[in-house]
Write a protein that holds these residues in place. Sequence first.
Motif, PDB file in Angstrom:
ATOM      1  N   VAL A   1       0.805  -1.219   0.000  1.00 25.86           N
ATOM      2  CA  VAL A   1       0.000   0.000   0.000  1.00 25.86           C
ATOM      3  C   VAL A   1       0.844   1.278   0.000  1.00 25.86           C
ATOM      4  O   VAL A   1       0.463   2.262  -0.651  1.00 25.86           O
ATOM      5  CB  VAL A   1      -0.987  -0.013   1.191  1.00 25.86           C
ATOM      6  CG1 VAL A   1      -1.716   1.317   1.321  1.00 25.86           C
ATOM      7  CG2 VAL A   1      -1.996  -1.138   1.004  1.00 25.86           C
ATOM      8  N   PRO A   2       1.988   1.352   0.703  1.00 27.00           N
ATOM      9  CA  PRO A   2       2.778   2.594   0.626  1.00 27.00           C
ATOM     10  C   PRO A   2       3.126   3.015  -0.792  1.00 27.00           C
ATOM     11  O   PRO A   2       3.282   4.215  -1.058  1.00 27.00           O
ATOM     12  CB  PRO A   2       4.039   2.245   1.433  1.00 27.00           C
ATOM     13  CG  PRO A   2       3.604   1.216   2.401  1.00 27.00           C
ATOM     14  CD  PRO A   2       2.574   0.401   1.668  1.00 27.00           C
ATOM     15  N   TYR A   3       3.248   2.049  -1.698  1.00 26.70           N
ATOM     16  CA  TYR A   3       3.538   2.375  -3.094  1.00 26.70           C
ATOM     17  C   TYR A   3       2.342   3.032  -3.776  1.00 26.70           C
ATOM     18  O   TYR A   3       2.502   3.805  -4.734  1.00 26.70           O
ATOM     19  CB  TYR A   3       3.933   1.099  -3.827  1.00 26.70           C
ATOM     20  CG  TYR A   3       4.169   1.262  -5.309  1.00 26.70           C
ATOM     21  CD1 TYR A   3       5.241   2.006  -5.781  1.00 26.70           C
ATOM     22  CD2 TYR A   3       3.334   0.660  -6.243  1.00 26.70           C
ATOM     23  CE1 TYR A   3       5.467   2.156  -7.135  1.00 26.70           C
ATOM     24  CE2 TYR A   3       3.549   0.795  -7.605  1.00 26.70           C
ATOM     25  CZ  TYR A   3       4.612   1.545  -8.046  1.00 26.70           C
ATOM     26  OH  TYR A   3       4.836   1.690  -9.389  1.00 26.70           O
ATOM     27  N   MET A   4       1.129   2.750  -3.289  1.00 30.89           N
ATOM     28  CA  MET A   4      -0.073   3.314  -3.891  1.00 30.89           C
ATOM     29  C   MET A   4      -0.291   4.766  -3.482  1.00 30.89           C
ATOM     30  O   MET A   4      -1.055   5.486  -4.130  1.00 30.89           O
ATOM     31  CB  MET A   4      -1.302   2.494  -3.482  1.00 30.89           C
ATOM     32  CG  MET A   4      -1.221   1.010  -3.783  1.00 30.89           C
ATOM     33  SD  MET A   4      -2.722   0.169  -3.222  1.00 30.89           S
ATOM     34  CE  MET A   4      -2.239  -1.554  -3.370  1.00 30.89           C
ATOM     35  N   LEU A   5       0.321   5.200  -2.387  1.00 31.29           N
ATOM     36  CA  LEU A   5       0.063   6.529  -1.837  1.00 31.29           C
ATOM     37  C   LEU A   5       1.147   7.506  -2.284  1.00 31.29           C
ATOM     38  O   LEU A   5       2.288   7.117  -2.512  1.00 31.29           O
ATOM     39  CB  LEU A   5       0.022   6.460  -0.311  1.00 31.29           C
ATOM     40  CG  LEU A   5      -0.931   5.424   0.290  1.00 31.29           C
ATOM     41  CD1 LEU A   5      -0.823   5.445   1.807  1.00 31.29           C
ATOM     42  CD2 LEU A   5      -2.365   5.672  -0.156  1.00 31.29           C
ATOM     43  N   PRO A   6       0.807   8.795  -2.395  1.00 31.97           N
ATOM     44  CA  PRO A   6       1.842   9.789  -2.699  1.00 31.97           C
ATOM     45  C   PRO A   6       2.927   9.784  -1.628  1.00 31.97           C
ATOM     46  O   PRO A   6       2.639   9.684  -0.433  1.00 31.97           O
ATOM     47  CB  PRO A   6       1.060  11.119  -2.693  1.00 31.97           C
ATOM     48  CG  PRO A   6      -0.365  10.733  -2.913  1.00 31.97           C
ATOM     49  CD  PRO A   6      -0.531   9.384  -2.292  1.00 31.97           C
TER      50      PRO A   6
END
Length: 620
Positions: A150-155
């Motif tokens: 998920v961290p990759y999905m967020l700015p």
Amino acid sequence: MTSTLIEAESPPPQKEPTKEPAKRRVGSSIRYRLKVILREPTTIIGILGILLFLYLIIAPVISLLADAFFVGQGDAHKAGAPVGSFTTYYLWRTFRSPIAYSMLWGPLLNTVTIAVSVIILSVLVGGTAAWLLSRTNIFARRWFATALIVPYMLPAWTFALAWTTIFKNRTVGGQQGWLEALGWSPPNWLAYGRLPIILILAVHLCPFVIMLFGSALRNLDSQLEDSAMMLGANRFTVMVKIVIPLMRPSLISATTLIFAKTIGEFGVAYVLGLPVHFDVLSTTLYRSVSSHQGGIAAVVAGVIVLIGAIAVWTDTHFLKEAKRFVTVGSKGSMDRTTDLGRWRGLATAGAGLFFVLSVAGPLLVLFLSTVMKLPGNFKPSNFTLDYWIGTDLPTIAFPNGVLRSPELWAATWNSLWIVGIAALSAGILGVLVGYIVVRSPVRFVSNFIRQVTFLPYLVPGIAFAAAYLSLFAVQRGPIPALYGTAMILILALMSEQMPYASRAGISAMTQLGRDPEEAAQISGAGWFTRMTKVVLPIQRGALATGILMPFISGIKGLSLIVLLAVPGTNMLPTFSLQLVDYGYTQASNAVILVICALAFFGTYFTQKLLKTDLAKGLGA
């Protein structure tokens, strides 16, 4: 007599063979090839594509680099030469002048040290997580396989805003952070600068290691490890002698991608570096452009492009070397996992802690900050929804709650339609590029299209934006000045995403045989009919990938649009950044939560629509 005999025995003179038949054969072959090429519009479309990408990709980069060698407006006196003349002044000022350290060498050193530190932390944490998810029996392994991505999905700057919400001190003004409100003022080295930038980028880029390293671990034949252990090797020896060498291509690919991402990252360095004047190459470039130092910006951008190109070349080189690391084993041997025994619970707790620190914690902090009147005050009377739906707020430049703000909805609409058009254009062009590369009978056309559409991957976003600003800031021939219009954003976003869209199209077209198209052609269908009725419907998966992934990336991206957006074309990332500059913490955090929701659910529904799994490499 002798001469007569000699003449009699000599063979009669022969005429030299005429070259006319050979010439006719060559001419016939050329005419036949031209006839074939002209009968199908693939090559013509390919030539038009070359001209388009030369203008949209090559020309901006050349224009930017040329600015480093020609005197710009306002610099004639300093350069000692008339405007437009050749000069080495910008090179001297950036590389050798008394302020060169603050303009280039200091930011370059900061950038490199941050990138190396981020790589080390990402590999250590991401490699451990990848091993736990791929080769052990930790609890909820399937859930963690998606949650830790998920961290990759967020700015990236989502985490920077969460960090400042907690650790911010008032030595640089504005609202106090939570810790300072509770009675402890964090020092500057903890609140801002190098350390938090490293930690945040490592958290954000760990998924690269998890995806690439985890995929390689899943494909590693565990019989190799078993055989080594049967011969007496301990686990450490197996790891050093077998696993790490076989994982080397994936590790190098992950590290080079992380390095390239880090040197072009702007938002995190801007939020955490600006208060203490801590500069990296991206913020230096931004400041040079903002202060109208075009020549200096061109030199700094050239350095960024060069570093990015070296990083991607390294990745490409080692991907070619990956053939040396192919193993052959049974599928069953790949799926076996290590029983952690009594360590299973502790390993699961470690994965859960990483999820809390990298996803749940930052998002919770941002949300709580948007419903607090005073930072760090957790009394029930301090909570309010005014910053979401209130009116007549004390924030002068932002008097209404986020959801009541016309600026938010204007920025949201701009983000959706500008990014939407750019993503749709990139997806369609990606399929056409794939068609040209696979179908064109002219090798030069297919090879050139393949390479030129990959070029934006070598140029970090903020440098690519500077290139577009250099080319389109003024009128050039019949093309009007595009700066300040939505068109420059659409073209830049579309061109920046072409590496991903074109690779999706090439991969899909490589797997599509000629039979369906030839059957339609025999039935009398023209090229356009074949494309719309046969090729595009079959390749709708590749088209969807080429549209949706650029759309998600464009919605959350900041580095590209920060130089190109103006008040009339404000988008969500730049709108949030403006609120950060105003010091309106609650409002800026609320806007970033809106961006996170769009990016996360966009990625989630993309996976569902395309029936793919990001944890298994969609984003890699």
